[in-house]
Write an enzyme that holds these catalytic residues in place. Structure first.
Site, PDB file in Angstrom:
ATOM      1  N   GLY A  67       0.796  -1.215   0.000  1.00 53.32           N
ATOM      2  CA  GLY A  67       0.000   0.000   0.000  1.00 53.32           C
ATOM      3  C   GLY A  67       0.829   1.264   0.000  1.00 53.32           C
ATOM      4  N   THR A  90      -1.141  -2.859  -3.634  1.00 60.22           N
ATOM      5  CA  THR A  90      -1.853  -3.810  -4.458  1.00 60.22           C
ATOM      6  C   THR A  90      -1.935  -3.322  -5.902  1.00 60.22           C
ATOM      7  OG1 THR A  90      -3.194  -4.598  -2.627  1.00 60.22           O
ATOM      8  CG2 THR A  90      -4.118  -4.885  -4.805  1.00 60.22           C
ATOM      9  N   ASN A 115      -7.831   4.500   5.921  1.00 59.00           N
ATOM     10  CA  ASN A 115      -7.753   4.708   4.471  1.00 59.00           C
ATOM     11  C   ASN A 115      -8.854   3.968   3.751  1.00 59.00           C
ATOM     12  OD1 ASN A 115      -6.682   2.544   2.347  1.00 59.00           O
ATOM     13  ND2 ASN A 115      -5.898   1.962   4.376  1.00 59.00           N
ATOM     14  N   MET A 117      -8.392   3.878   0.084  1.00 61.62           N
ATOM     15  CA  MET A 117      -7.757   4.205  -1.189  1.00 61.62           C
ATOM     16  C   MET A 117      -8.464   3.506  -2.357  1.00 61.62           C
ATOM     17  SD  MET A 117      -5.383   6.193  -0.088  1.00 61.62           S
ATOM     18  CE  MET A 117      -4.366   6.470  -1.519  1.00 61.62           C
ATOM     19  N   PHE A 119      -7.435   0.620  -4.027  1.00 60.38           N
ATOM     20  CA  PHE A 119      -6.529   0.027  -5.039  1.00 60.38           C
ATOM     21  C   PHE A 119      -6.284   0.976  -6.222  1.00 60.38           C
ATOM     22  CE2 PHE A 119      -7.957  -4.645  -4.003  1.00 60.38           C
ATOM     23  CZ  PHE A 119      -7.314  -4.565  -2.788  1.00 60.38           C
ATOM     24  N   ASN A 143       1.787  -7.693  -4.251  1.00 62.20           N
ATOM     25  CA  ASN A 143       0.445  -7.930  -3.733  1.00 62.20           C
ATOM     26  C   ASN A 143      -0.551  -7.694  -4.867  1.00 62.20           C
ATOM     27  OD1 ASN A 143      -2.150  -6.951  -2.583  1.00 62.20           O
ATOM     28  ND2 ASN A 143      -1.134  -7.233  -0.615  1.00 62.20           N
ATOM     29  N   SER A 179      -8.803  -6.389   1.626  1.00 65.09           N
ATOM     30  CA  SER A 179      -8.971  -4.943   1.722  1.00 65.09           C
ATOM     31  C   SER A 179     -10.445  -4.618   1.905  1.00 65.09           C
ATOM     32  CB  SER A 179      -8.452  -4.258   0.457  1.00 65.09           C
ATOM     33  OG  SER A 179      -8.962  -2.937   0.420  1.00 65.09           O
ATOM     34  N   ASN A 181     -11.821  -1.928   1.053  1.00 57.77           N
ATOM     35  CA  ASN A 181     -12.170  -0.779   0.204  1.00 57.77           C
ATOM     36  C   ASN A 181     -12.563  -1.106  -1.227  1.00 57.77           C
ATOM     37  OD1 ASN A 181     -11.617   0.975   2.390  1.00 57.77           O
ATOM     38  ND2 ASN A 181      -9.435   0.639   2.010  1.00 57.77           N
ATOM     39  N   THR A 182     -12.635  -2.404  -1.552  1.00 61.89           N
ATOM     40  CA  THR A 182     -13.194  -2.817  -2.840  1.00 61.89           C
ATOM     41  C   THR A 182     -14.458  -3.608  -2.513  1.00 61.89           C
ATOM     42  OG1 THR A 182     -11.057  -2.904  -3.961  1.00 61.89           O
ATOM     43  CG2 THR A 182     -12.812  -4.251  -4.910  1.00 61.89           C
ATOM     44  N   LYS A 212      -3.332 -12.861   1.941  1.00 57.10           N
ATOM     45  CA  LYS A 212      -3.404 -11.839   3.001  1.00 57.10           C
ATOM     46  C   LYS A 212      -4.830 -11.757   3.522  1.00 57.10           C
ATOM     47  CE  LYS A 212      -2.158  -7.084   4.108  1.00 57.10           C
ATOM     48  NZ  LYS A 212      -1.424  -5.896   3.663  1.00 57.10           N
ATOM     49  N   THR A 240      -2.111  -9.149   9.394  1.00 54.74           N
ATOM     50  CA  THR A 240      -3.398  -8.939   8.783  1.00 54.74           C
ATOM     51  C   THR A 240      -3.453  -7.615   8.010  1.00 54.74           C
ATOM     52  OG1 THR A 240      -4.273  -7.659  10.647  1.00 54.74           O
ATOM     53  CG2 THR A 240      -4.600 -10.047  10.717  1.00 54.74           C
ATOM     54  N   ASN A 241      -4.561  -7.442   7.324  1.00 52.17           N
ATOM     55  CA  ASN A 241      -4.862  -6.171   6.673  1.00 52.17           C
ATOM     56  C   ASN A 241      -5.440  -5.195   7.715  1.00 52.17           C
ATOM     57  OD1 ASN A 241      -5.495  -4.288   4.540  1.00 52.17           O
ATOM     58  ND2 ASN A 241      -5.540  -6.043   3.152  1.00 52.17           N
ATOM     59  N   THR A 242      -6.025  -4.106   7.264  1.00 55.18           N
ATOM     60  CA  THR A 242      -6.638  -3.124   8.169  1.00 55.18           C
ATOM     61  C   THR A 242      -7.979  -3.647   8.689  1.00 55.18           C
ATOM     62  OG1 THR A 242      -7.642  -2.093   6.237  1.00 55.18           O
ATOM     63  CG2 THR A 242      -5.588  -1.135   7.014  1.00 55.18           C
ATOM     64  N   GLY A 264      -2.441   0.480  12.286  1.00 53.38           N
ATOM     65  CA  GLY A 264      -1.688   0.958  13.439  1.00 53.38           C
ATOM     66  C   GLY A 264      -2.149   0.270  14.718  1.00 53.38           C
TER      67      GLY A 264
HETATM   68  C1  LIG Z   1      -2.821   4.119   3.279  1.00 51.65           C
HETATM   69  C2  LIG Z   1      -2.782   2.621   3.304  1.00 51.65           C
HETATM   70  C3  LIG Z   1      -2.921   1.913   2.114  1.00 51.65           C
HETATM   71  C4  LIG Z   1      -2.904   0.525   2.125  1.00 51.65           C
HETATM   72  N1  LIG Z   1      -3.014  -0.154   0.945  1.00 51.65           N
HETATM   73  C5  LIG Z   1      -2.938  -1.508   0.952  1.00 51.65           C
HETATM   74  C6  LIG Z   1      -2.986  -2.233  -0.247  1.00 51.65           C
HETATM   75  O1  LIG Z   1      -3.054  -1.662  -1.344  1.00 51.65           O
HETATM   76  N2  LIG Z   1      -2.947  -3.587  -0.196  1.00 51.65           N
HETATM   77  C7  LIG Z   1      -2.845  -4.262   0.998  1.00 51.65           C
HETATM   78  O2  LIG Z   1      -2.802  -5.497   0.995  1.00 51.65           O
HETATM   79  N3  LIG Z   1      -2.763  -3.604   2.163  1.00 51.65           N
HETATM   80  C8  LIG Z   1      -2.806  -2.251   2.164  1.00 51.65           C
HETATM   81  N4  LIG Z   1      -2.722  -1.577   3.347  1.00 51.65           N
HETATM   82  C9  LIG Z   1      -2.647  -2.344   4.600  1.00 51.65           C
HETATM   83  C10 LIG Z   1      -1.217  -2.549   5.082  1.00 51.65           C
HETATM   84  O3  LIG Z   1      -0.449  -3.272   4.177  1.00 51.65           O
HETATM   85  C11 LIG Z   1      -1.216  -3.264   6.440  1.00 51.65           C
HETATM   86  O4  LIG Z   1      -1.733  -4.561   6.260  1.00 51.65           O
HETATM   87  C12 LIG Z   1      -2.041  -2.541   7.476  1.00 51.65           C
HETATM   88  O5  LIG Z   1      -1.893  -1.143   7.372  1.00 51.65           O
HETATM   89  C13 LIG Z   1      -1.661  -2.952   8.908  1.00 51.65           C
HETATM   90  O6  LIG Z   1      -0.293  -2.666   9.141  1.00 51.65           O
HETATM   91  P1  LIG Z   1       0.214  -1.344   9.914  1.00 51.65           P
HETATM   92  O7  LIG Z   1      -0.567  -1.274  11.197  1.00 51.65           O
HETATM   93  O8  LIG Z   1       1.677  -1.566  10.109  1.00 51.65           O
HETATM   94  O9  LIG Z   1      -0.065  -0.203   9.039  1.00 51.65           O
HETATM   95  C14 LIG Z   1      -2.733  -0.181   3.357  1.00 51.65           C
HETATM   96  C15 LIG Z   1      -2.579   0.537   4.542  1.00 51.65           C
HETATM   97  C16 LIG Z   1      -2.589   1.922   4.530  1.00 51.65           C
HETATM   98  C17 LIG Z   1      -2.422   2.656   5.828  1.00 51.65           C
END
Ligand SMILES: Cc1cc2nc3c(=O)[nH]c(=O)nc-3n(C[C@H](O)[C@H](O)[C@H](O)COP(=O)(O)O)c2cc1C
Length: 355
Positions: A67, A90, A115, A117, A119, A143, A179, A181-182, A212, A240-242, A264
């Site tokens: 990301g 991604t 976020n 975003m 993709f 990814n 994600s 967001n899709t 993921k 994990t993802n968000t 975070g």
């Molecule tokens: C602004 C932003 C964009 C992200 N875009 C993607 C993405 O495109 N594909 C993906 O698998 N995860 C994406 N993530 C998720 C991160 O890869 C990660 O899994 C998530 O933020 C948790 O880790 P962290 O707490 O260290 O940020 C994104 C996270 C942020 C903050």
């Protein structure tokens, strides 16, 4: 010192400052003398940090999470600030603009980001061209996600197309079905939908394939995906993802920001729980990459001893600054030496095995 700089950087809108800082990093590291100087002072050098995971050599366990560098525009950038690898993307089979801005927000009282975003990326073929042109100094994973315009029933061919394009050039591939967001993407985590996608990606590439997953899955779903990954011979799971949860946030006005995934510290506890659950279920049969709320060397060490062979971070880098990856690697190396571990691999899962 970064705290003062961060105050200034945080005066600028999040996506804009991301673009500027990334451009600066790219600019500085495009030229080999400063890139080498940064690498010399920030990259992991203690051999105890290095490991070979699914056949790929990593100089240190902490990588940049997906990301941050969606299009692989910084393929030569990520070794210099001390990351042991980077997961770009991604990317999707077709280029797409993502959601309308604003789509990235800071939650300062939680040291978190929100976020949506969606993709935004230039497409898998554009990334393949970049990967073919650059020799990165750390392993680059890719990814892949589903193109928004592709209906769910054609998801398999969409993922397979991306895998065909970038697979030969990536160190490893991560299938992103998590994600928020899709629309409908996370429904692809249901084993009946996931099985043909993962099988098709596996058939398309000889590179290690990981999946993921979201922190919002139930424990039963986590178990099912773990079993599927073992059955299909995947290399591992990125967890994990968000999260879509808004529980326990301290920053006022989060609800008004609208939809999106939170990253975070708010995702840290569930991310760590999912990791532990996965490790207890699959042990050494899968490589586990832990991501979500890692901020400190203590967090990183907990994840390693809970079963993670590799770690990733995004939000910790934003809040922690340019020395973040180095501080974490230094902290892990210190704990490895203090604990008498001959290698990083010996520490992986050690707290769980002791239970
Ligand atoms: C602004 C932003 C964009 C992200 N875009 C993607 C993405 O495109 N594909 C993906 O698998 N995860 C994406 N993530 C998720 C991160 O890869 C990660 O899994 C998530 O933020 C948790 O880790 P962290 O707490 O260290 O940020 C994104 C996270 C942020 C903050």
């Amino acid at each position: 010192m970064y705290r003062a700089l961060r105050r200034a950087l945080f005066l600028v809108a999040p996506e804009r400052i991301h673009t500027w800082v990334f451009a600066l990093l790219r600019g500085v590291t495009a030229w080999s003398p400063p890139r080498r100087a940064l690498t010399r002072s920030l990259a992991p050098r203690d051999p105890v940090l290095a490991s070979t995971v699914f056949g790929v050599r990593f100089p240190g366990p902490l990588g940049l999470a997906a990301g941050f560098d969606k299009d692989g525009s910084g393929l030569k950038t990520w070794g210099a600030p001390g990351f042991g690898c980077a997961e770009v993307g991604t990317v999707t089979a077709q280029a797409q603009p993502g959601n309308p801005p604003p789509r990235m927000f800071r939650l300062p009282d939680d040291r978190a980001l929100l976020n949506r975003m969606g993709f935004n990326n230039h497409g898998a073929d554009a990334l393949a061209l970049r990967l073919a042109r650059h020799v990165p100094d750390v392993p680059i994973g890719v990814n892949i996600g589903k193109t928004k315009a592709t209906p769910a029933e054609h998801a398999v061919t969409d993922y397979a197309e991306s895998a065909r394009l970038v697979g030969p050039l990536a160190a490893f591939l991560v299938v992103n079905v998590s994600s928020p967001n899709t629309p409908g993407l996370r429904d692809l985590q249901a084993v009946s939908s996931l099985r043909p996608i993962l099988a098709a990606v596996r058939a398309e590439t000889s590179k290690p394939v990981l999946v993921k997953i979201a922190p919002d899955l139930s424990d039963a779903d986590v178990d099912e995906i773990a079993d599927l990954a073992v059955e299909l011979g995947l290399a591992g799971i990125v967890a994990t993802n968000t999260t879509v949860s808004r529980d326990g946030l301290a920053t006022p006005g989060v609800r008004e920001l609208g939809s999106g995934g939170i990253s975070g510290p708010p995702v840290a506890q569930r991310s760590a729980e999912v990791l532990q659950r996965l490790y207890r279920r699959v042990g050494d049969r899968l490589v586990l990459i832990s991501v979500g709320g890692i901020e400190t060397a203590d967090d990183a060490w907990d994840r390693i001893t809970s079963g993670a062979s590799l770690l990733q971070g995004y939000t910790g880098f934003v809040y922690g600054g340019g020395l973040w990856a180095k501080d974490i690697h230094d902290g892990i190396a210190r704990r490895l030496h203090e604990g008498g571990f001959a290698s990083l691999a010996d520490a992986v899962g050690s707290a769980v095995r002791r239970d």
